[in-house]
Design a protein around this motif. Structure first.
Motif, PDB file in Angstrom:
ATOM      1  N   UNK A   1      16.062  10.274  -6.601  1.00 48.18           N
ATOM      2  CA  UNK A   1      16.417   9.010  -5.986  1.00 48.18           C
ATOM      3  C   UNK A   1      15.148   8.224  -5.700  1.00 48.18           C
ATOM      4  N   UNK A   2      15.277   6.907  -5.697  1.00 49.76           N
ATOM      5  CA  UNK A   2      14.165   6.026  -5.353  1.00 49.76           C
ATOM      6  C   UNK A   2      14.446   5.438  -3.983  1.00 49.76           C
ATOM      7  N   UNK A   3      13.422   5.414  -3.133  1.00 47.82           N
ATOM      8  CA  UNK A   3      13.577   4.884  -1.776  1.00 47.82           C
ATOM      9  C   UNK A   3      12.449   3.896  -1.500  1.00 47.82           C
TER      10      UNK A   3
ATOM     11  N   UNK B   1      16.970  -2.498  -4.088  1.00 47.35           N
ATOM     12  CA  UNK B   1      17.574  -1.323  -3.458  1.00 47.35           C
ATOM     13  C   UNK B   1      16.688  -0.858  -2.309  1.00 47.35           C
ATOM     14  N   UNK B   2      17.306  -0.196  -1.351  1.00 47.21           N
ATOM     15  CA  UNK B   2      16.554   0.494  -0.306  1.00 47.21           C
ATOM     16  C   UNK B   2      16.501   1.989  -0.605  1.00 47.21           C
ATOM     17  N   UNK B   3      17.593   2.528  -1.122  1.00 47.89           N
ATOM     18  CA  UNK B   3      17.639   3.923  -1.550  1.00 47.89           C
ATOM     19  C   UNK B   3      18.779   4.063  -2.541  1.00 47.89           C
ATOM     20  N   UNK B   4      18.510   4.696  -3.686  1.00 46.86           N
ATOM     21  CA  UNK B   4      19.550   4.811  -4.708  1.00 46.86           C
ATOM     22  C   UNK B   4      19.210   5.936  -5.670  1.00 46.86           C
ATOM     23  N   UNK B   5      20.236   6.610  -6.225  1.00 49.87           N
ATOM     24  CA  UNK B   5      19.970   7.660  -7.232  1.00 49.87           C
ATOM     25  C   UNK B   5      19.429   7.046  -8.520  1.00 49.87           C
TER      26      UNK B   5
ATOM     27  N   UNK C   1      17.583   6.621 -18.310  1.00 51.44           N
ATOM     28  CA  UNK C   1      17.888   5.259 -18.747  1.00 51.44           C
ATOM     29  C   UNK C   1      17.779   4.217 -17.667  1.00 51.44           C
ATOM     30  N   UNK C   2      17.700   4.616 -16.379  1.00 50.64           N
ATOM     31  CA  UNK C   2      17.521   3.653 -15.295  1.00 50.64           C
ATOM     32  C   UNK C   2      16.084   3.158 -15.274  1.00 50.64           C
ATOM     33  N   UNK C   3      15.907   1.939 -14.780  1.00 50.02           N
ATOM     34  CA  UNK C   3      14.579   1.327 -14.694  1.00 50.02           C
ATOM     35  C   UNK C   3      14.280   1.012 -13.240  1.00 50.02           C
ATOM     36  N   UNK C   4      13.204   1.572 -12.732  1.00 52.78           N
ATOM     37  CA  UNK C   4      12.745   1.279 -11.382  1.00 52.78           C
ATOM     38  C   UNK C   4      11.625   0.249 -11.488  1.00 52.78           C
ATOM     39  N   UNK C   5      11.834  -0.918 -10.884  1.00 57.61           N
ATOM     40  CA  UNK C   5      10.847  -1.985 -10.942  1.00 57.61           C
ATOM     41  C   UNK C   5      10.052  -2.075  -9.655  1.00 57.61           C
ATOM     42  N   UNK C   6       8.735  -1.990  -9.755  1.00 59.33           N
ATOM     43  CA  UNK C   6       7.825  -2.131  -8.617  1.00 59.33           C
ATOM     44  C   UNK C   6       6.693  -3.045  -9.058  1.00 59.33           C
TER      45      UNK C   6
ATOM     46  N   UNK D   1       0.835  -1.206   0.000  1.00 59.63           N
ATOM     47  CA  UNK D   1       0.000   0.000   0.000  1.00 59.63           C
ATOM     48  C   UNK D   1       0.871   1.257   0.000  1.00 59.63           C
ATOM     49  N   UNK D   2       1.923   1.272   0.770  1.00 58.86           N
ATOM     50  CA  UNK D   2       2.928   2.344   0.752  1.00 58.86           C
ATOM     51  C   UNK D   2       4.240   1.678   0.359  1.00 58.86           C
ATOM     52  N   UNK D   3       4.564   1.711  -0.916  1.00 52.69           N
ATOM     53  CA  UNK D   3       5.647   0.868  -1.428  1.00 52.69           C
ATOM     54  C   UNK D   3       6.988   1.604  -1.518  1.00 52.69           C
ATOM     55  N   UNK D   4       6.998   2.768  -2.179  1.00 54.99           N
ATOM     56  CA  UNK D   4       8.273   3.454  -2.426  1.00 54.99           C
ATOM     57  C   UNK D   4       8.009   4.939  -2.642  1.00 54.99           C
ATOM     58  N   UNK D   5       9.096   5.705  -2.672  1.00 52.59           N
ATOM     59  CA  UNK D   5       9.022   7.130  -2.983  1.00 52.59           C
ATOM     60  C   UNK D   5      10.069   7.479  -4.023  1.00 52.59           C
ATOM     61  N   UNK D   6       9.667   8.262  -5.017  1.00 53.44           N
ATOM     62  CA  UNK D   6      10.604   8.850  -5.967  1.00 53.44           C
ATOM     63  C   UNK D   6      10.824  10.293  -5.514  1.00 53.44           C
ATOM     64  N   UNK D   7      12.018  10.586  -5.054  1.00 51.18           N
ATOM     65  CA  UNK D   7      12.291  11.875  -4.414  1.00 51.18           C
ATOM     66  C   UNK D   7      13.075  12.795  -5.339  1.00 51.18           C
TER      67      UNK D   7
END
Length: 776
Positions: free
Chosen positions: A170-172, A187-191, A195-200, A156-162
């Motif tokens: 960064x993705x957290x 990852x737990x937190x990363x820039x 071209x980067x792919x954030x998978x959720x 329900x509260x999965x991640x944040x794009x900051x």
């Protein structure tokens, strides 16, 4: 003012994948996992080299590496590089290489592939496109998130794009159940950069220009297999030999071949359980091995043997599986709705409240498939799903798989049966030694081989195993039409064994433990025979001890009564556990692959079986000794009333024997071997408890007895009744039998110590039984 030329965007192709380098920053190369381009080779330094963008070009600079950086065969310190440059690290001849190429433009009218910045041959249009945020974007399943992902595997509260002050992002991860991934790794937190792919879950998020693009994996994906090779015995024997084929969207592929042709090996390689030594598996253009930690959630695997607790009803089995696979914050109504949906999809409405063991073979296979469909996998693999079924059931199962593929999945089925190949889109025929003898439409296969019936083709493979079946196929026009010409994927050479990223450590272990305890309790409660034995055994053993004890423990009865209590506790504890791990081995392996915690699984066994065993031990002791004059000195035990002390010793012995039973169950490969070993365990406990043999001061035997739980339990009980006082002369000289607080506490304390040792050994054995990619 003259504008300075800008270095071009380039692709850096290595054995481990592709990296887009943009002229906005430097890119570091080395063994350090935090490097932009990681080279996992001992000849490469931790920080080896750096790629700098310059005025219209790029330069590579060696960072004082031990073994050097090489371009065009020469060692360099600073060198201009560009499209076509080949850079080697650590050795000019065979060091790991990086090839620089232009970034290819996307195909006309189509967006670049979500899988990687490289040209993968797979293009997807984004599901949603929004401007890049100027603030934090919360992502999750709940409706009040900024970006809502309607996917049950998403928390329900999965991640944040900051959005950071310097204009970067960064993705957290917010402690999600199934994890957040960046370029395939957890990852737990990363820039996050272009071209980067954030998978959720089933979604991928990409930063493209000034846009945030979301791509949803709906299941309509392709699978491309390139030159898979698997060898054993240090390369002396080949199980798969350069196996290549493409599988399109909504395709049902059947894999057939004679015994020993590598069908199971291919299945393990395609699912990532045993990665190929060489070659590549592309999941919609993404390297499956490189991105396995993320993509494994989108792969369903139905092994040949059913992965079900057959004492549960169909609905219960699916409901417990949904609890384990979905996040803890998933509402019960959401899980129930998904279970009902899968039951309807597989046509199991009339069987939902029926116990699994009462179903026919075809119906059980449908339940196994339903188990995998809970998380909506895009790739579904099945190993011999029609094995042992009659022709009618065989046909029914294959038509079910046809419907699943048509519904938007890629389905691969390994089978010996050729009865229903006509419902498949493609057929892969493996020849002996793991070579591709045919790949194409099933209806053209027999004509290609020159036979009229399938038995003739299989006989030809057995009769002429050294024939170059693979060469015949490669020389045929079918190879160009259905293999080389049927995919847009570029060839990716991988000469070294694939380094598969391990899955993240399971989260929500406490919630998993609660689910596993409830499920295991339900399984035991549904087994009436097991329940009857568990209830009867302590009463029978207690009655035997009571008959020996009579009205009071005397010199003649004490030794025998206490010995019966030891044997009863050992038998009840070990018998409860000795089959419980080996009979669930396949279930455990599959559940580990989808995120089950090994420690939660083991603790669920210990908690449930431990509670049952302790209760049995209490009943055993009370039946045996309640009302009996224990003849303790002054009517008192060492620290507590004698009956309480003896009950505690028997309960601890039963619990320790239960962990010993789990150890036996983890050691053996077949359930049939457990009963003889149970007898052996009981005999060892009798011999080494100290009642029959004098162990004190006897070399080797005394030291071995320290690992025998009954030795310490018998010592504690003997100390309680002061066996030295009431036993025959010379039989109680053992120092562990002393009626003193120090000795009694040592005897009792050693039982939990042995339990912990046995439990640790069980955990290690469970780990060894798992495929290497699941260990963690």
């Amino acid at each position: 003012m003259v504008e300075r030329p800008v270095a071009p965007e380039l692709l850096v192709e290595t054995d481990h994948g592709s990296t887009l380098i943009s002229p906005v920053r430097d890119y570091h190369v080395g063994r350090d996992p935090s490097s932009d381009i990681v080279m996992d080779d001992a000849r490469v330094s931790w920080h080896h080299a750096v790629l700098h963008p310059g005025d219209g070009h790029w330069t590579v600079e060696d960072e004082r590496s031990t073994n050097g950086t090489y371009a065009d065969g020469h060692r360099v310190h600073v060198r201009d590089v560009g499209p076509g440059s080949v850079i080697r690290f650590g050795s000019p001849q065979d060091g790991p290489s990086a090839v620089l190429t232009h970034r290819p433009p996307p195909a006309p009218g189509r967006l670049s592939a979500v899988s990687s910045p490289a040209l993968t041959g797979t293009y997807r249009r984004p599901t949603t496109v929004r401007p890049l945020p100027a603030r934090t974007v919360r992502i999750g399943r709940a409706a009040d998130n900024d970006l809502v992902i309607d996917d049950l595997v998403v928390s329900r509260r999965h991640a944040e794009l900051r959005a950071l002050p310097d204009g970067t992002y960064e993705i957290a991860d917010l402690g999600s159940h199934n994890g957040t991934y960046l370029n395939g790794g957890p990852v737990t937190s990363a820039p996050v950069g272009p071209g980067d792919i954030v998978g959720i879950g089933h979604s991928a998020l990409c930063l493209v220009g000034d846009e945030l693009r979301e791509y949803v994996d709906t299941g309509e994906i392709s699978l491309d297999v390139q030159d898979l090779t698997v060898t054993v015995d240090h390369g002396r024997r080949t199980l798969l030999d350069r196996v290549s084929f493409p599988v399109g969207e909504k395709c049902l592929l059947a894999v057939v071949g004679p015994s020993g042709s590598g069908k199971s090996t291919l299945l393990h390689a395609l699912t990532g359980q045993r990665p190929a030594d060489r070659g590549t598996v592309l999941y919609d253009g993404r390297d499956l091995y490189r991105d396995y930690a993320e993509l494994r959630q989108r792969i369903g695997l139905v092994p040949q043997d059913d992965i079900l607790h057959d004492r549960l009803t169909v609905r219960s089995a699916l409901s417990y599986a949904a609890e384990l696979r979905f996040p803890q914050d998933t509402a019960k109504s959401e899980r129930r709705s998904r279970v009902d949906e899968v039951i309807r999809e597989l046509g199991l409405e009339q069987r939902a409240e029926q116990r699994v063991h009462s179903l026919s073979g075809g119906q059980r296979k449908r339940v196994s498939v339903a188990l995998e469909l809970l998380t909506k996998p895009s790739l579904l693999f099945l190993d011999e799903p029609t094995s042992g079924l009659d022709p009618g059931m065989d046909r029914s199962v294959m038509h079910m798989l046809r419907a699943l593929a048509d519904d938007g999945r890629t389905v691969v089925v390994v089978t010996h049966s050729v009865l229903s190949l006509d419902v498949c889109d493609r057929l892969l025929m493996l020849a002996p030694k793991g070579r591709v003898a045919y790949y194409g439409p099933p209806e053209d296969a027999l004509a290609f081989f020159g036979f009229e019936q399938w038995p003739e083709a299989f006989e030809a493979f057995e009769r002429d195993p050294d024939r170059d079946w693979a060469g015949d196929y490669r020389a045929s026009p079918l190879h160009g039409r259905y293999t080389e010409g049927a995919t847009a994927q570029p060839r990716r050479q991988r000469a070294a064994p694939a380094a598969v990223a391990p899955p993240p450590r399971p989260r929500g272990r406490t919630a998993q433990l609660g689910t596993l305890v409830r499920r295991y309790t339900a399984v035991l409660g549904a087994d009436r025979t097991f329940l009857a034995v568990m209830i009867a055994l302590p009463f029978v053993m207690g009655a035997m001890a009571r008959a020996l004890a009579g009205g009071a423990l005397t010199r003649s009865t004490a030794m025998n009564a206490l010995l019966i209590l030891c044997v009863g506790a050992v038998l009840t504890g070990a018998a409860n556990a000795v089959r419980e791990l080996v009979k669930e081995r396949l279930v455990h392996r599959r559940e580990r692959a989808v995120g089950l915690s090994r420690s939660a699984y083991l603790m669920s066994k210990i908690i449930v079986l431990g509670a049952v065993t302790v209760l049995q031990a209490v009943v055993l002791t009370l039946v045996a000794l309640l009302g009996v004059d224990l003849n303790a000195p002054g009517g008192e035990g060492v620290l507590m009333p004698p009956l309480v002390e003896i009950t505690a010793a028997v309960a601890l012995l039963g619990f320790t024997a239960m962990t010993l039973g789990l150890l036996v169950s983890a050691l053996v490969r077949k359930e049939e071997v457990t009963m003889p070993l149970l007898v052996l365990v009981a005999v060892v406990q009798v011999v080494f408890c100290g009642a029959l043999l004098e162990l004190d001061g006897v070399p080797v035997l005394e030291q071995l007895s320290w690992l025998v739980p009954s030795r310490w339990a018998f010592g504690a009980m003997a100390g309680t009744v002061d066996l030295a006082r009431i036993a025959p002369e010379g039989t109680a000289a053992d120092p562990l039998f002393r009626h003193t607080p120090g000795v009694w506490l040592l005897d009792v304390a050693m039982l939990p110590v042995l339990s912990a040792l046995f439990g640790f050994a069980v955990s290690r054995l469970l780990r060894r039984r798992e495929p290497a990619v699941m260990r963690g």
